[in-house]
Scaffold this motif. Structure first.
Motif, PDB file in Angstrom:
ATOM      1  N   ALA A 177     -76.385  95.451  22.974  1.00 39.37           N
ATOM      2  CA  ALA A 177     -76.106  93.805  23.274  1.00 39.37           C
ATOM      3  C   ALA A 177     -75.133  93.802  24.326  1.00 39.37           C
ATOM      4  N   PRO A 178     -75.225  93.239  25.620  1.00 43.21           N
ATOM      5  CA  PRO A 178     -74.174  93.291  26.680  1.00 43.21           C
ATOM      6  C   PRO A 178     -72.991  92.491  26.279  1.00 43.21           C
ATOM      7  N   ARG A 179     -71.838  92.933  26.751  1.00 39.16           N
ATOM      8  CA  ARG A 179     -70.737  92.225  26.403  1.00 39.16           C
ATOM      9  C   ARG A 179     -70.545  90.829  26.969  1.00 39.16           C
ATOM     10  N   GLY A 180     -70.058  89.880  26.119  1.00 37.92           N
ATOM     11  CA  GLY A 180     -70.211  88.616  26.540  1.00 37.92           C
ATOM     12  C   GLY A 180     -71.168  87.510  26.144  1.00 37.92           C
ATOM     13  N   ARG A 181     -72.032  88.241  25.622  1.00 37.61           N
ATOM     14  CA  ARG A 181     -73.345  87.161  25.000  1.00 37.61           C
ATOM     15  C   ARG A 181     -73.550  88.004  23.601  1.00 37.61           C
ATOM     16  N   ALA A 182     -74.094  86.842  22.754  1.00 35.50           N
ATOM     17  CA  ALA A 182     -74.653  87.289  21.551  1.00 35.50           C
ATOM     18  C   ALA A 182     -75.797  88.036  21.624  1.00 35.50           C
ATOM     19  N   PRO A 183     -76.035  88.961  20.703  1.00 39.70           N
ATOM     20  CA  PRO A 183     -77.375  89.616  20.976  1.00 39.70           C
ATOM     21  C   PRO A 183     -78.717  88.786  20.591  1.00 39.70           C
ATOM     22  N   ARG A 184     -79.699  89.099  21.112  1.00 32.82           N
ATOM     23  CA  ARG A 184     -80.917  88.145  20.705  1.00 32.82           C
ATOM     24  C   ARG A 184     -81.361  88.556  19.342  1.00 32.82           C
ATOM     25  N   LEU A 185     -82.084  87.675  18.600  1.00 30.63           N
ATOM     26  CA  LEU A 185     -82.424  87.950  17.248  1.00 30.63           C
ATOM     27  C   LEU A 185     -83.268  89.172  16.916  1.00 30.63           C
ATOM     28  N   GLN A 186     -84.157  89.483  18.023  1.00 31.17           N
ATOM     29  CA  GLN A 186     -85.013  90.481  17.716  1.00 31.17           C
ATOM     30  C   GLN A 186     -83.868  91.918  18.047  1.00 31.17           C
ATOM     31  N   GLU A 187     -82.994  91.766  18.746  1.00 33.64           N
ATOM     32  CA  GLU A 187     -82.329  92.977  18.795  1.00 33.64           C
ATOM     33  C   GLU A 187     -81.572  93.401  17.522  1.00 33.64           C
ATOM     34  N   ILE A 188     -81.129  92.210  16.910  1.00 36.80           N
ATOM     35  CA  ILE A 188     -80.586  92.472  15.721  1.00 36.80           C
ATOM     36  C   ILE A 188     -81.583  92.983  14.737  1.00 36.80           C
ATOM     37  N   VAL A 189     -82.811  92.491  14.622  1.00 39.29           N
ATOM     38  CA  VAL A 189     -83.687  93.127  13.727  1.00 39.29           C
ATOM     39  C   VAL A 189     -83.958  94.407  13.830  1.00 39.29           C
ATOM     40  N   ASP A 190     -84.234  94.918  15.313  1.00 41.81           N
ATOM     41  CA  ASP A 190     -84.584  96.085  15.678  1.00 41.81           C
ATOM     42  C   ASP A 190     -83.704  97.078  15.282  1.00 41.81           C
ATOM     43  N   GLU A 191     -82.318  96.731  15.348  1.00 35.67           N
ATOM     44  CA  GLU A 191     -81.173  97.691  15.186  1.00 35.67           C
ATOM     45  C   GLU A 191     -81.133  98.016  13.443  1.00 35.67           C
ATOM     46  N   LEU A 192     -81.359  96.883  12.829  1.00 35.20           N
ATOM     47  CA  LEU A 192     -81.350  96.994  11.307  1.00 35.20           C
ATOM     48  C   LEU A 192     -82.585  97.947  10.962  1.00 35.20           C
ATOM     49  N   GLU A 193     -83.569  97.763  11.549  1.00 33.73           N
ATOM     50  CA  GLU A 193     -84.785  98.655  11.035  1.00 33.73           C
ATOM     51  C   GLU A 193     -84.546  99.865  11.647  1.00 33.73           C
ATOM     52  N   SER A 194     -83.756 100.243  12.463  1.00 31.56           N
ATOM     53  CA  SER A 194     -83.531 101.713  13.033  1.00 31.56           C
ATOM     54  C   SER A 194     -82.778 102.346  12.343  1.00 31.56           C
ATOM     55  N   LYS A 195     -81.608 101.605  11.666  1.00 29.07           N
ATOM     56  CA  LYS A 195     -80.815 102.024  10.745  1.00 29.07           C
ATOM     57  C   LYS A 195     -81.510 102.450   9.422  1.00 29.07           C
ATOM     58  N   ALA A 196     -82.387 101.881   8.966  1.00 32.85           N
ATOM     59  CA  ALA A 196     -83.101 102.269   7.675  1.00 32.85           C
ATOM     60  C   ALA A 196     -83.940 103.069   7.757  1.00 32.85           C
ATOM     61  N   LEU A 197     -84.331 103.944   8.931  1.00 30.31           N
ATOM     62  CA  LEU A 197     -85.341 104.582   9.288  1.00 30.31           C
ATOM     63  C   LEU A 197     -85.286 105.957   8.426  1.00 30.31           C
TER      64      LEU A 197
END
Length: 314
Positions: A177-197
């Motif tokens: 997520a670029p600095r200065g803005r909140a991450p998009r919802l799908q970005e959050i979901v993608d990172e959560l899923e990658s951490k559970a792989l």
């Protein structure tokens, strides 16, 4: 009154989603949906807040863990915008008149984080209409003492969260997520899923055979465990059971991890192979050696394919 005309295709699609999830009666009208994070314990679930003429609703579904939560507006005492150490999200707290079940626990307040001021405006409008006061009024702390507003209408509360304002399990703190803005919802979901792989690794015993087994060469190191995570390199997955009585994980045909901490709590795992187009029909990617970068892997077997890998997800 609180009415709304569905002007575009997205609104119509979200209205259908709302009806499928929450089965509203004919008298209840869907009005708006906003992406958000909702707190359960120390974890923030990515999902959507549905605003209707009768209820405040939340839905999240990540890696098969689904939360469907609906609360009549009459069950809300008030809602307040809280201050934060960052400007990337807007924390809002809903105070309930009586406890309600959320993600397996009883809650007396419902905390969400909104990603933009437009979403904040929608929630403020609903809070004003249904509770009699908006997000910027005076509220009382947990001891029942009145807390004064700051000049901008925000009340300071202590927080031990990250600079994004979520728990340490990385929901809402994606690195891309670029600095200065909140991450998009799908970005959050993608990172959560990658951490559970969990990655499964195998090496071919010979280029003249189709015999594959867990990595066995001396230099394979931790990869010999077969079930690994990626943390700058391949490492033996930290959730593997290495007790003496446990089965050798390299002999297991699926990740030998019956449960793992995901989405804020330990949950039972039913594993399945990820079929996302990066591998063959069984999810395998083939390569010359166990490289990390995806460009060194192909979804087909060749004469120089000495190793293969695939992803599993709970």
């Amino acid at each position: 009154g609180m009415t709304h005309r569905l002007d575009d295709e997205a609104d119509v699609e979200e209205a259908a989603h709302f009806e499928a999830l929450f089965s509203p009666p004919p008298s209840e009208e869907f009005v708006k949906v906003v992406p958000c994070l909702a707190r359960s314990g120390g974890f923030w679930h990515p999902g959507k807040l549905f605003l209707s003429t009768a209820r405040l609703c939340f839905h999240s579904c990540v890696m098969g863990v689904e939360i469907v939560f609906g609360l009549p507006w009459s069950c809300l005492a008030r809602a307040r915008l809280l201050s934060s150490d960052n400007c990337k999200t807007h924390p809002v707290r809903f105070f309930l008149r009586r406890p309600a079940a959320f993600d397996g626990s009883q809650i007396e307040r419902f905390d969400v984080r909104l990603f933009d001021t437009a979403a904040l405006g929608h929630v403020h409008r609903f809070a004003t209409y249904f509770t009699g006061s908006g997000l910027f009024g005076q509220w009382r702390d947990d001891r029942g003492e009145a807390v004064a507003e700051s000049p901008c209408g925000l009340t300071r509360i202590g927080s031990s969260n990250s600079d994004f304002g979520v728990g340490a399990e990385a929901a809402g703190h994606p690195s891309k997520a670029p600095r200065g803005r909140a991450p998009r919802l799908q970005e959050i979901v993608d990172e959560l899923e990658s951490k559970a792989l969990v990655w499964e690794l195998q090496r071919r015993t010979s280029i003249f055979t189709e015999d594959w087994r867990a990595p066995f060469l001396p230099h394979d190191g931790q990869k010999q465990a077969r079930w690994v995570a990626i943390a700058g390199s391949y490492i033996e997955h930290p959730c593997l059971d290495r007790a003496e009585e446990a089965e050798d994980p390299a002999k297991c045909e699926e990740p030998p991890i019956p449960e793992m901490q995901v989405l804020g709590q330990f949950r039972a795992c039913r594993w399945h192979v990820v079929l996302d187009g990066d591998g063959d029909c069984e999810g395998w990617q083939y390569g010359f050696d166990f490289y990390l970068a995806s460009e060194y892997w192909r979804p087909y077997l060749s004469g120089f394919s000495h190793v293969r890998r695939r992803k599993w997800r709970p």
